[in-house]
Design a protein around this motif. Structure first.
Motif, PDB file in Angstrom:
ATOM      1  N   GLU A 168      28.518 -20.519  -5.709  1.00  0.00           N
ATOM      2  CA  GLU A 168      27.434 -19.979  -4.896  1.00  0.00           C
ATOM      3  C   GLU A 168      27.923 -19.852  -3.462  1.00  0.00           C
ATOM      4  O   GLU A 168      28.552 -20.771  -2.924  1.00  0.00           O
ATOM      5  CB  GLU A 168      26.212 -20.899  -4.944  1.00  0.00           C
ATOM      6  CG  GLU A 168      25.576 -20.987  -6.327  1.00  0.00           C
ATOM      7  CD  GLU A 168      24.410 -21.966  -6.367  1.00  0.00           C
ATOM      8  OE1 GLU A 168      24.199 -22.681  -5.361  1.00  0.00           O
ATOM      9  OE2 GLU A 168      23.726 -22.029  -7.414  1.00  0.00           O
ATOM     10  N   ALA A 169      27.635 -18.713  -2.824  1.00  0.00           N
ATOM     11  CA  ALA A 169      28.035 -18.473  -1.440  1.00  0.00           C
ATOM     12  C   ALA A 169      26.825 -18.589  -0.527  1.00  0.00           C
ATOM     13  O   ALA A 169      25.736 -18.094  -0.854  1.00  0.00           O
ATOM     14  CB  ALA A 169      28.656 -17.084  -1.308  1.00  0.00           C
ATOM     15  N   LEU A 170      27.020 -19.247   0.606  1.00  0.00           N
ATOM     16  CA  LEU A 170      25.954 -19.416   1.591  1.00  0.00           C
ATOM     17  C   LEU A 170      26.389 -18.769   2.903  1.00  0.00           C
ATOM     18  O   LEU A 170      27.439 -19.132   3.454  1.00  0.00           O
ATOM     19  CB  LEU A 170      25.678 -20.893   1.865  1.00  0.00           C
ATOM     20  CG  LEU A 170      25.120 -21.778   0.765  1.00  0.00           C
ATOM     21  CD1 LEU A 170      26.227 -22.187  -0.193  1.00  0.00           C
ATOM     22  CD2 LEU A 170      24.478 -23.010   1.357  1.00  0.00           C
ATOM     23  N   PRO A 171      25.637 -17.805   3.415  1.00  0.00           N
ATOM     24  CA  PRO A 171      25.992 -17.233   4.718  1.00  0.00           C
ATOM     25  C   PRO A 171      25.845 -18.276   5.819  1.00  0.00           C
ATOM     26  O   PRO A 171      24.886 -19.055   5.829  1.00  0.00           O
ATOM     27  CB  PRO A 171      24.990 -16.091   4.887  1.00  0.00           C
ATOM     28  CG  PRO A 171      23.851 -16.419   3.979  1.00  0.00           C
ATOM     29  CD  PRO A 171      24.430 -17.195   2.840  1.00  0.00           C
ATOM     30  N   LEU A 172      26.812 -18.315   6.728  1.00  0.00           N
ATOM     31  CA  LEU A 172      26.802 -19.256   7.837  1.00  0.00           C
ATOM     32  C   LEU A 172      26.676 -18.488   9.150  1.00  0.00           C
ATOM     33  O   LEU A 172      27.118 -17.341   9.256  1.00  0.00           O
ATOM     34  CB  LEU A 172      28.087 -20.084   7.853  1.00  0.00           C
ATOM     35  CG  LEU A 172      28.448 -20.853   6.586  1.00  0.00           C
ATOM     36  CD1 LEU A 172      29.773 -21.578   6.774  1.00  0.00           C
ATOM     37  CD2 LEU A 172      27.349 -21.837   6.216  1.00  0.00           C
ATOM     38  N   SER A 173      26.095 -19.131  10.158  1.00  0.00           N
ATOM     39  CA  SER A 173      25.989 -18.526  11.481  1.00  0.00           C
ATOM     40  C   SER A 173      27.336 -18.652  12.177  1.00  0.00           C
ATOM     41  O   SER A 173      27.813 -19.750  12.440  1.00  0.00           O
ATOM     42  CB  SER A 173      24.914 -19.227  12.313  1.00  0.00           C
ATOM     43  OG  SER A 173      23.641 -19.023  11.746  1.00  0.00           O
ATOM     44  N   SER A 174      27.960 -17.513  12.462  1.00  0.00           N
ATOM     45  CA  SER A 174      29.278 -17.529  13.081  1.00  0.00           C
ATOM     46  C   SER A 174      29.613 -16.143  13.590  1.00  0.00           C
ATOM     47  O   SER A 174      29.013 -15.149  13.176  1.00  0.00           O
ATOM     48  CB  SER A 174      30.328 -17.977  12.066  1.00  0.00           C
ATOM     49  OG  SER A 174      31.612 -18.001  12.638  1.00  0.00           O
ATOM     50  N   LYS A 175      30.589 -16.076  14.483  1.00  0.00           N
ATOM     51  CA  LYS A 175      31.078 -14.796  14.970  1.00  0.00           C
ATOM     52  C   LYS A 175      32.213 -14.301  14.091  1.00  0.00           C
ATOM     53  O   LYS A 175      32.982 -15.085  13.542  1.00  0.00           O
ATOM     54  CB  LYS A 175      31.589 -14.929  16.406  1.00  0.00           C
ATOM     55  CG  LYS A 175      30.514 -14.814  17.479  1.00  0.00           C
ATOM     56  CD  LYS A 175      31.163 -14.701  18.846  1.00  0.00           C
ATOM     57  CE  LYS A 175      30.114 -14.377  19.904  1.00  0.00           C
ATOM     58  NZ  LYS A 175      30.736 -14.169  21.240  1.00  0.00           N
ATOM     59  N   ALA A 176      32.326 -12.985  13.994  1.00  0.00           N
ATOM     60  CA  ALA A 176      33.475 -12.386  13.334  1.00  0.00           C
ATOM     61  C   ALA A 176      34.704 -12.552  14.233  1.00  0.00           C
ATOM     62  O   ALA A 176      34.577 -12.884  15.412  1.00  0.00           O
ATOM     63  CB  ALA A 176      33.198 -10.914  13.070  1.00  0.00           C
ATOM     64  N   PRO A 177      35.909 -12.318  13.714  1.00  0.00           N
ATOM     65  CA  PRO A 177      37.123 -12.469  14.526  1.00  0.00           C
ATOM     66  C   PRO A 177      37.135 -11.509  15.721  1.00  0.00           C
ATOM     67  O   PRO A 177      36.412 -10.499  15.721  1.00  0.00           O
ATOM     68  CB  PRO A 177      38.244 -12.123  13.540  1.00  0.00           C
ATOM     69  CG  PRO A 177      37.652 -12.294  12.191  1.00  0.00           C
ATOM     70  CD  PRO A 177      36.216 -11.950  12.320  1.00  0.00           C
ATOM     71  N   PRO A 178      37.967 -11.792  16.718  1.00  0.00           N
ATOM     72  CA  PRO A 178      38.026 -10.930  17.911  1.00  0.00           C
ATOM     73  C   PRO A 178      38.369  -9.479  17.610  1.00  0.00           C
ATOM     74  O   PRO A 178      37.979  -8.574  18.355  1.00  0.00           O
ATOM     75  CB  PRO A 178      39.137 -11.583  18.761  1.00  0.00           C
ATOM     76  CG  PRO A 178      39.158 -13.006  18.334  1.00  0.00           C
ATOM     77  CD  PRO A 178      38.824 -12.978  16.867  1.00  0.00           C
ATOM     78  N   GLU A 238      30.713  -8.499  18.369  1.00  0.00           N
ATOM     79  CA  GLU A 238      29.550  -8.813  19.195  1.00  0.00           C
ATOM     80  C   GLU A 238      28.231  -8.526  18.496  1.00  0.00           C
ATOM     81  O   GLU A 238      27.170  -8.652  19.094  1.00  0.00           O
ATOM     82  CB  GLU A 238      29.620  -8.040  20.521  1.00  0.00           C
ATOM     83  CG  GLU A 238      30.873  -8.331  21.333  1.00  0.00           C
ATOM     84  CD  GLU A 238      31.078  -9.808  21.618  1.00  0.00           C
ATOM     85  OE1 GLU A 238      30.068 -10.528  21.790  1.00  0.00           O
ATOM     86  OE2 GLU A 238      32.250 -10.257  21.673  1.00  0.00           O
ATOM     87  N   ALA A 239      28.302  -8.134  17.246  1.00  0.00           N
ATOM     88  CA  ALA A 239      27.089  -7.879  16.464  1.00  0.00           C
ATOM     89  C   ALA A 239      27.260  -8.530  15.098  1.00  0.00           C
ATOM     90  O   ALA A 239      27.560  -7.855  14.108  1.00  0.00           O
ATOM     91  CB  ALA A 239      26.840  -6.377  16.320  1.00  0.00           C
ATOM     92  N   PRO A 240      27.098  -9.852  15.020  1.00  0.00           N
ATOM     93  CA  PRO A 240      27.357 -10.595  13.780  1.00  0.00           C
ATOM     94  C   PRO A 240      26.616 -10.019  12.581  1.00  0.00           C
ATOM     95  O   PRO A 240      25.463  -9.586  12.694  1.00  0.00           O
ATOM     96  CB  PRO A 240      26.853 -12.004  14.122  1.00  0.00           C
ATOM     97  CG  PRO A 240      26.973 -12.099  15.600  1.00  0.00           C
ATOM     98  CD  PRO A 240      26.636 -10.727  16.106  1.00  0.00           C
ATOM     99  N   GLN A 241      27.307 -10.023  11.454  1.00  0.00           N
ATOM    100  CA  GLN A 241      26.727  -9.550  10.213  1.00  0.00           C
ATOM    101  C   GLN A 241      26.630 -10.693   9.213  1.00  0.00           C
ATOM    102  O   GLN A 241      27.443 -11.622   9.232  1.00  0.00           O
ATOM    103  CB  GLN A 241      27.568  -8.421   9.618  1.00  0.00           C
ATOM    104  CG  GLN A 241      27.596  -7.158  10.452  1.00  0.00           C
ATOM    105  CD  GLN A 241      28.280  -6.011   9.732  1.00  0.00           C
ATOM    106  OE1 GLN A 241      28.540  -6.071   8.525  1.00  0.00           O
ATOM    107  NE2 GLN A 241      28.590  -4.962  10.466  1.00  0.00           N
ATOM    108  N   ARG A 242      25.651 -10.600   8.358  1.00  0.00           N
ATOM    109  CA  ARG A 242      25.501 -11.599   7.303  1.00  0.00           C
ATOM    110  C   ARG A 242      26.716 -11.526   6.380  1.00  0.00           C
ATOM    111  O   ARG A 242      27.020 -10.475   5.820  1.00  0.00           O
ATOM    112  CB  ARG A 242      24.213 -11.318   6.528  1.00  0.00           C
ATOM    113  CG  ARG A 242      23.703 -12.484   5.704  1.00  0.00           C
ATOM    114  CD  ARG A 242      22.255 -12.232   5.319  1.00  0.00           C
ATOM    115  NE  ARG A 242      21.690 -13.334   4.562  1.00  0.00           N
ATOM    116  CZ  ARG A 242      21.629 -13.378   3.238  1.00  0.00           C
ATOM    117  NH1 ARG A 242      22.094 -12.366   2.525  1.00  0.00           N
ATOM    118  NH2 ARG A 242      21.092 -14.414   2.607  1.00  0.00           N
ATOM    119  N   GLY A 243      27.416 -12.618   6.260  1.00  0.00           N
ATOM    120  CA  GLY A 243      28.615 -12.622   5.430  1.00  0.00           C
ATOM    121  C   GLY A 243      29.899 -12.640   6.225  1.00  0.00           C
ATOM    122  O   GLY A 243      30.991 -12.652   5.635  1.00  0.00           O
ATOM    123  N   ASP A 244      29.831 -12.655   7.570  1.00  0.00           N
ATOM    124  CA  ASP A 244      31.043 -12.809   8.381  1.00  0.00           C
ATOM    125  C   ASP A 244      31.751 -14.120   8.046  1.00  0.00           C
ATOM    126  O   ASP A 244      32.977 -14.202   8.081  1.00  0.00           O
ATOM    127  CB  ASP A 244      30.688 -12.824   9.878  1.00  0.00           C
ATOM    128  CG  ASP A 244      30.428 -11.441  10.445  1.00  0.00           C
ATOM    129  OD1 ASP A 244      30.949 -10.465   9.891  1.00  0.00           O
ATOM    130  OD2 ASP A 244      29.697 -11.347  11.444  1.00  0.00           O
TER     131      ASP A 244
END
Length: 306
Positions: free
Chosen positions: A158-168, A174-180
């Protein structure tokens, strides 16, 4: 279900190649009681022969050489790595994919849509592999549904989306997506045991805490000891939170979070440990404090069976 830690360090490994902090200098010179570590990655298996690689670190070739089970030698060209999951598109979790280019069949790769976008644009690993073995992409669902990998019969993920930024280098930095960035729960259908893996945790959302409370094994973010660790050492201007990590100490830190999990028999293990973190010192006071709270520190080669 078998789980093995290939690498337990954060990006850069330990010692980090260009770092002369107390930890790196001490382990390099043999004056510190600490183990060298490669960059974070684990493998999971149902039979001990076919393995799912979770994150492909830049140290992958050294990790394969250190773990003979990843080379079962069943034919002239062979590997125990049956498929790969990448939990984000960070350099220290995906560049090892390039080391798998000599496969004679497309590489089964399990990623979210957001990570696939990054690996096709900002860091085009998938596009590069298309010129070699190719990639057989499998989408990771983020709607709560579990998924399976054929080489791991009897194990659901099972995968859980986490709050985080995508790589530089991500187009949506600057616009985080669900699943980053995701956490993973591995469920053994025969034993009923669960393992939760999240080497990067910046925030403890309700669905994450629920997954942690239901697990028999926790392999979670152990990057930094204090929120300002990198700043105090003069190595960065970023706090742990700025880097997307929950420090071990302080109000709401990982020690406090793990103390709140009271499931009987659960093993609590820190992984993805930065080279500056004093918990790397085997006989240090920070390690003793963790032990008092029933918290372990992962090392390369640590194995579990659930």
């Amino acid at each position: 279900m078998k789980i093995k830690v290939l690498g337990s360090s954060a990006g850069g490994g330990f010692p980090q190649w260009n770092c002369n902090c107390w930890n790196c200098d001490g382990v390099r010179n043999g004056t510190l009681n600490a183990q060298r570590r490669t960059q974070s990655s684990i493998v999971v298996s149902a039979n001990g022969e076919d393995w799912l690689l979770i994150n492909a670190s830049p140290d992958l070739l050294a990790q394969i050489a250190a773990h003979p089970e990843l080379q079962p030698a069943r034919r002239a060209r062979d590997s125990g790595i049956a498929a790969v999951v990448t939990m984000d598109a960070q350099i220290d979790h995906v560049t090892g994919l390039l080391m798998l280019r000599e496969r004679d069949t497309p590489l089964p790769l399990y990623v979210t849509d957001a990570v696939l976008q990054d690996l096709s644009t900002g860091l085009p690993v998938v596009s590069i592999l298309a010129h070699y073995c190719g990639v057989e992409r499998h989408a990771i669902p983020l709607d709560g549904a579990s998924f399976t990998v054929p080489a791991l019969p009897g194990i659901r993920i099972e995968a859980l989306p986490l709050s985080s930024k995508a790589p530089p280098y991500s187009p949506h930095r600057e616009a985080p997506q669900r699943g980053d960035n995701i956490g993973l729960t591995f469920i053994d259908e025969h034993s009923g045991k669960r393992a939760f893996y999240a080497p990067g945790l910046g925030a403890l959302e309700p669905h994450v805490l629920e997954a942690m409370n239901g697990a028999d094994l926790l392999l979670v973010d152990g990057t930094l000891w204090t929120p300002d660790e990198m700043i105090e050492l003069g190595l960065s201007k970023k706090t742990a939170a700025d880097m997307g990590h929950l420090a071990q100490t302080g109000a709401g830190g990982m020690i406090e979070v793990l103390d709140s999990i009271e499931r009987a028999g659960v093993r609590k293990v820190l992984i993805h440990i930065n080279n500056t973190n004093p918990i790397l010192i085997e006989d240090g006071p920070e390690r003793r404090r963790l032990a008092e709270h029933g918290i372990e520190v992962a090392f390369d080669g640590l194995a579990f069976e659930l």
